[in-house]
Write a protein that holds these residues in place. Structure first.
Motif, PDB file in Angstrom:
ATOM      1  N   UNK A 182       0.820  -1.209   0.000  1.00 26.84           N
ATOM      2  CA  UNK A 182       0.000   0.000   0.000  1.00 26.84           C
ATOM      3  C   UNK A 182       0.853   1.258   0.000  1.00 26.84           C
ATOM      4  N   UNK A 183       1.960   1.209   0.733  1.00 25.17           N
ATOM      5  CA  UNK A 183       2.825   2.384   0.805  1.00 25.17           C
ATOM      6  C   UNK A 183       3.420   2.716  -0.552  1.00 25.17           C
ATOM      7  N   UNK A 184       3.868   1.700  -1.298  1.00 25.27           N
ATOM      8  CA  UNK A 184       4.549   1.964  -2.573  1.00 25.27           C
ATOM      9  C   UNK A 184       3.578   2.069  -3.753  1.00 25.27           C
ATOM     10  N   UNK A 185       2.295   1.845  -3.503  1.00 25.32           N
ATOM     11  CA  UNK A 185       1.320   1.823  -4.605  1.00 25.32           C
ATOM     12  C   UNK A 185       1.392   3.050  -5.517  1.00 25.32           C
ATOM     13  N   UNK A 186       1.532   4.294  -4.991  1.00 22.63           N
ATOM     14  CA  UNK A 186       1.578   5.457  -5.884  1.00 22.63           C
ATOM     15  C   UNK A 186       2.784   5.473  -6.815  1.00 22.63           C
ATOM     16  N   UNK A 187       3.832   4.723  -6.477  1.00 20.80           N
ATOM     17  CA  UNK A 187       5.076   4.794  -7.250  1.00 20.80           C
ATOM     18  C   UNK A 187       5.437   3.461  -7.889  1.00 20.80           C
ATOM     19  N   UNK A 188       4.549   2.484  -7.828  1.00 26.87           N
ATOM     20  CA  UNK A 188       4.881   1.143  -8.286  1.00 26.87           C
ATOM     21  C   UNK A 188       5.251   1.109  -9.773  1.00 26.87           C
ATOM     22  N   UNK A 189       4.660   1.973 -10.555  1.00 30.73           N
ATOM     23  CA  UNK A 189       4.913   1.953 -12.003  1.00 30.73           C
ATOM     24  C   UNK A 189       5.976   2.958 -12.428  1.00 30.73           C
ATOM     25  N   UNK A 190       6.671   3.533 -11.498  1.00 32.56           N
ATOM     26  CA  UNK A 190       7.731   4.485 -11.848  1.00 32.56           C
ATOM     27  C   UNK A 190       8.810   3.751 -12.643  1.00 32.56           C
ATOM     28  N   UNK A 191       9.264   4.332 -13.771  1.00 31.62           N
ATOM     29  CA  UNK A 191      10.241   3.628 -14.613  1.00 31.62           C
ATOM     30  C   UNK A 191      11.632   3.610 -13.984  1.00 31.62           C
ATOM     31  N   UNK A 192      12.411   2.669 -14.434  1.00 33.07           N
ATOM     32  CA  UNK A 192      13.800   2.599 -13.999  1.00 33.07           C
ATOM     33  C   UNK A 192      14.555   3.835 -14.471  1.00 33.07           C
ATOM     34  N   UNK A 193      15.531   4.233 -13.710  1.00 31.81           N
ATOM     35  CA  UNK A 193      16.327   5.420 -14.017  1.00 31.81           C
ATOM     36  C   UNK A 193      17.803   5.054 -13.901  1.00 31.81           C
ATOM     37  N   UNK A 194      18.314   4.247 -14.854  1.00 30.42           N
ATOM     38  CA  UNK A 194      19.698   3.763 -14.721  1.00 30.42           C
ATOM     39  C   UNK A 194      20.731   4.877 -14.760  1.00 30.42           C
ATOM     40  N   UNK A 195      20.456   5.983 -15.474  1.00 29.11           N
ATOM     41  CA  UNK A 195      21.428   7.073 -15.538  1.00 29.11           C
ATOM     42  C   UNK A 195      21.617   7.713 -14.163  1.00 29.11           C
ATOM     43  N   UNK A 196      20.508   7.957 -13.455  1.00 36.53           N
ATOM     44  CA  UNK A 196      20.610   8.533 -12.111  1.00 36.53           C
ATOM     45  C   UNK A 196      21.249   7.540 -11.144  1.00 36.53           C
ATOM     46  N   UNK A 197      20.898   6.274 -11.286  1.00 41.25           N
ATOM     47  CA  UNK A 197      21.464   5.268 -10.387  1.00 41.25           C
ATOM     48  C   UNK A 197      22.973   5.169 -10.578  1.00 41.25           C
ATOM     49  N   UNK A 198      23.418   5.243 -11.828  1.00 40.27           N
ATOM     50  CA  UNK A 198      24.847   5.203 -12.099  1.00 40.27           C
ATOM     51  C   UNK A 198      25.535   6.450 -11.548  1.00 40.27           C
TER      52      UNK A 198
END
Length: 532
Positions: free
Chosen positions: A452-468
């Protein structure tokens, strides 16, 4: 949610035989399970294990180690799953993860001799529950994530928070451990490893217990641990201060640490406060008034404390650039009042006293949901840390600020928010920057934080550039801290380690690894120790 790609790797017969012995539900090799265990809090997707083993007894765990060794598989121990340093991620195909959370028995609470023995999968919440009513407590008594974090995981990666300002890290509270080595031998360190002797002391010959502290599972699978107990202090009180600069707050922390008056505490900047107000149970204190009231020595006193928390809210934290929150304990009220006066004078010399509801709420409900692994709006989160001598704090704080100022353009480009937390742990200054950025929510986050907590963001796309970009920031921070003489605890496969040791020290560590794990099967790659 990007996960490791499923493979069609066949399960070795030795694991099928193990499943027949301990139960098929404890030896899993289905694609979703293998994919899930190829991720930690930060690093993903990783290498899938061949199988995941879920022992519920010491005997099953030992059988799992022996079956994996027989099959020629690497063995990767896993605790509560709170790691972000690749500590429980396979470094190569052909590995089994042994999830130790099923080893959760409290073996013995010995009030007379003041120790508790628990299996490695016990959470810190369970340890503290087992001691209710005894009047005793372990010196270090858990991290904020103690509802999920296990004793074995804390010992493997080292850990500090509750009790640490006075008593040091978890390693300082351990009397002995029981460990399964890669060849299936089960060894107990400390006096518990002697014939006919209780596990009441750590010493009496070489300190073999220390070998398994902070080893990140490189030397064996922890099955149980014995922790020293001491009388729970009768008196507790709280102080908080606000500061204009990090330099001022660090100076106060160092001076306060030298008094030995504080049991635990932490300093945060405004960015951390903004995330913490939603994430780390500070504002949740307004919904925890019953806990605050129950923690009062009298019903009337508890209700007054609860009313104070409700009135304060959280806005007062954001009114200061930096805030420091402290818990003090003593055996008598007179001793506590003397400590409060000493610490209050130091805090007010460098800053200004503010409402103390943050540490009050934290103590009222020490082990809440692990919501803090995501930011205010579901941003991904990962920290980095090191400890330094108290005398280095001022230099470290300035160098840290200069480094992140130099990284500001890159951080703004990738929408990376930076915050910082500081503590004192015994005679050490602990600094922990953390990063928040928009990225995908993985099944590990969903399971840990709640669907329930993550429901608003569950479909957020991956962001490999920021992660790198975060990877580069963390590596730069690690190298900076090492250059300043800092030491990091949760080494695993993430922090520099071989590079910062003298050749002679590294050769000794390698020799020890070969002695306890000649085939290099136990968590290869951890601590930079490759398979033989």
């Amino acid at each position: 949610m990007a996960l490791a790609q499923p493979t069609t790797e066949a399960r070795p017969p030795a694991l099928d035989a193990l499943a027949g012995t301990i139960g098929a539900d404890k030896v899993l090799s289905d694609a979703p399970t293998r994919a899930y265990y190829a991720n930690d809090v930060f690093w993903q997707p990783g290498i899938e294990p061949t199988a995941v083993i879920l022992p519920t007894t010491r005997e099953e765990a030992v059988a799992a180690v022996r079956a994996a060794a027989e099959a020629g598989l690497d063995i990767v121990p896993r605790g509560g799953g709170m790691s972000y340093t690749k500590g429980y991620l396979p470094s190569a195909p052909g590995s089994v993860v042994i999830d130790c959370r099923g080893l959760k028995q409290v073996v013995e609470v010995n009030v007379d001799d003041r120790y508790i023995t628990v299996e490695s999968g016990c959470t810190w919440e369970q340890v503290n529950a087992a001691l209710e009513g005894t009047g005793l407590r372990t010196r270090y008594w858990g991290p904020l994530s103690g509802v999920n974090a296990t004793v074995g995981g804390a010992l493997s990666q080292n850990s500090a928070f509750f009790g640490s300002a006075r008593h040091g890290t978890v390693a300082d509270s351990v009397l002995g451990v029981t460990v399964a080595l890669a060849d299936g031998r089960v060894v107990t360190t400390g006096s518990g490893g002697r014939v006919g002797t209780r596990p009441f002391t750590r010493y009496g010959g070489p300190d073999l217990t220390g070998l398994f502290m902070g080893d990140n599972g490189a030397f064996g699978v922890k099955l149980a641990a014995t922790l020293a107990l001491f009388p729970r202090p009768a008196e507790v009180d709280f102080l908080s201060f606000g500061f204009k600069t990090m330099d001022a707050m660090a100076a106060a922390q160092v001076e306060i640490a030298r008094t030995g008056a504080v049991c635990e505490g932490f300093g945060i900047d405004r960015n951390k406060a903004e995330h913490s107000a939603s994430v780390n149970r500070i504002s949740d204190g307004l919904r925890s008034l019953g806990n605050v009231a129950a923690s009062g020595k009298t019903l009337l006193g508890g209700l007054k404390d609860a009313a104070k928390v409700a009135t304060a809210g959280t806005s007062f934290i954001k009114a200061h650039n930096f805030t420091l929150h402290l818990v003090l304990e003593a055996d008598t009220r007179a001793a506590l009042d003397a400590s409060l006066a000493t610490v209050r004078a130091i805090g007010n010399h460098h800053g200004v006293e503010i409402d103390n509801s943050v540490p009050r709420v934290m103590r009222a409900k020490p082990f809440g949901p692990v919501r803090g692994m995501l930011g205010l709006n579901g941003e991904r989160w990962v920290p980095i840390h090191a400890v330094f001598p108290l005398s280095s704090a001022a230099e470290v704080v300035r160098a840290n600020a200069d480094y992140f100022e130099s990284q500001r353009p890159m951080m703004e480009e990738h929408r990376i928010t930076y915050s910082v937390m500081s503590m004192t742990v015994g005679n050490e200054f602990f600094l922990e920057p953390a990063f928040y950025w928009p990225d995908e929510i993985t099944p590990l986050h969903e399971k840990s934080v709640g669907a329930e907590t993550v429901k608003p963001w569950r479909d957020r796309p991956a962001n490999p550039a920021a992660r790198e970009a975060v990877v580069r920031l963390r590596r730069g921070t690690q190298e900076l801290y090492a250059s300043l003489g800092g030491v990091s605890w949760q080494v695993a496969r993430d922090y520099p380690f071989r590079e910062v040791l003298t050749p002679e020290t590294w050769s000794l560590l390698s020799d020890i690894k070969r002695a306890v794990d000649p085939d290099g099967r136990m968590n290869p790659g951890s601590l930079g120790l490759a398979a033989s």
